[in-house]
Scaffold this active site. Structure first.
Site, short mmCIF file in Angstrom:
data_model
loop_
_atom_site.label_atom_id
_atom_site.label_comp_id
_atom_site.label_asym_id
_atom_site.label_seq_id
_atom_site.Cartn_x
_atom_site.Cartn_y
_atom_site.Cartn_z
N PRO A 91 0.82 -1.22 0.00
CA PRO A 91 0.00 0.00 0.00
C PRO A 91 0.85 1.26 0.00
CG PRO A 91 -0.15 -1.15 2.12
CD PRO A 91 0.65 -2.02 1.22
N GLU B 109 2.61 -7.35 9.03
CA GLU B 109 2.68 -5.89 9.25
C GLU B 109 3.46 -5.19 8.14
OE1 GLU B 109 0.89 -4.53 11.76
OE2 GLU B 109 0.28 -6.61 11.99
N ARG C 206 -4.52 -8.95 -20.27
CA ARG C 206 -5.56 -8.65 -21.25
C ARG C 206 -5.08 -7.67 -22.32
NH1 ARG C 206 -8.17 -4.09 -20.68
NH2 ARG C 206 -10.17 -4.75 -21.52
N ASP D 77 -10.92 0.94 -24.22
CA ASP D 77 -11.18 0.84 -22.79
C ASP D 77 -11.26 2.17 -22.08
OD1 ASP D 77 -11.08 -1.84 -22.60
OD2 ASP D 77 -9.01 -1.95 -21.93
N1 ADE Z 1 -0.96 -4.93 0.04
C1 ADE Z 1 -1.82 -4.47 0.98
N2 ADE Z 1 -2.56 -3.46 0.50
C2 ADE Z 1 -2.15 -3.27 -0.80
C3 ADE Z 1 -2.52 -2.37 -1.80
N3 ADE Z 1 -3.46 -1.43 -1.63
N4 ADE Z 1 -1.88 -2.45 -3.00
C4 ADE Z 1 -0.91 -3.35 -3.20
N5 ADE Z 1 -0.52 -4.24 -2.28
C5 ADE Z 1 -1.13 -4.20 -1.07
#
Ligand code: ADE
Length: 279
Positions: free
Chosen positions: A91, A118, A156, A171
């Protein structure tokens, strides 16, 4: 041929979805190869440990660097080349977009590293991965679902993956705009009629309507995209029409101008244009 390798502690989460649909067909036709690897196979101890407590204390466990390094070194002997990428799903990564998918579709090798717990020891992202990518501003329990999204969006786009070769080109996002609405039979469903123009058989008018609706959707739903889209004079004229015709569109266009002064050229310039019937 694009070769994708996924490194995960949950190989079964990856393998089954990739056997289905367009991705499954592309792989079985040899357009791409996807290998799934259990991170625990690369653990350096007999307990197959892949995590440890964080230095500095705190809750949860952190994924150790060694198994990831050993896995990538086994998959890419000599390290990633110019046409290869090693991406850590996280993230904290750069946002994965259609542009990233297009770049990945042109690679020779793509290795996707899935984190859990974590987090992953920082040295994996810093020195092993060539990039760190996120599929959005929310936290998943791990990188596996994100890796699936990346694989699907990438495969794709490979030539021959979609039945209709033009469909990837049209797309949402490809031209920086959201897609226009689509309708199918019946022409009237529960009292809601399909826009009449789509039944007219007039291809030029249909094309113009679709462009107009793509611009309208983008304007209403994602004005941030509109300000970056590649718009021509015809598009600006259509935007002008949308703005004049729709009270609803006005606040979106105005807030876009306020949010990104200088950027929303498309919507500022349209005020000077007369509408015209160009298709
Ligand atoms: N791992 C946990 N959340 C994630 C996200 N939003 N994008 C990529 N990998 C992740």
């Amino acid at each position: 041929m694009l070769s994708i390798d996924v490194v995960t502690i949950f190989p079964r989460m990856i393998a089954a979805p990739l056997a289905e649909g367009i991705v499954g067909r592309a792989v079985s036709r040899g357009l791409a190869r996807v290998g799934v690897h259990d991170l625990r196979d690369y653990s350096e101890n007999r307990h197959r440990t892949v995590d440890d407590a964080p230095f500095g204390g705190g809750p949860g466990m952190v994924m150790k660097p060694e198994p990831f390094f050993r896995a990538v070194e086994a998959l890419l002997e000599g390290g990633p080349g110019r046409d290869d990428a090693v991406a850590l799903l996280s993230p904290r990564g750069d946002r994965f977009t259609q542009k990233t998918a297009l770049r990945y579709a042109s690679l020779r090798r793509l290795v996707l590293l899935c984190g859990r717990y974590e987090g992953v020891d920082e040295r994996v992202g810093r020195t092993l991965a060539t990039e760190e990518i996120s599929i959005g501003d929310y936290v998943l329990t791990g990188g596996e679902v994100a890796a699936l999204a990346v694989i699907e969006a990438t495969i794709r786009l490979l030539p021959g993956a979609l039945g209709d070769e033009t469909s990837a080109a049209c797309d949402s996002f490809c031209e920086g705009l959201l897609d226009h609405p689509q309708y199918t039979r019946p022409a009237v469903f529960r009292g809601i009629a399909v826009p009449r123009i789509l039944l007219s058989g007039d291809h030029a008018r249909v094309r113009r309507w679709r462009r107009m609706e793509a611009l309208r959707s983008t304007c209403m739903r994602r004005p941030d995209l509109l300000s970056r889209a590649d718009l021509d004079e015809g598009d600006r004229a259509l935007l002008s029409e949308i703005e004049r015709g729709s009270l609803e569109a006005r606040p979106a266009l105005e807030s876009m101008r306020e949010a990104e002064p200088g950027m929303p050229k498309a919507c500022e310039e349209v005020q000077d244009h007369e509408p015209h019937g160009k298709s």
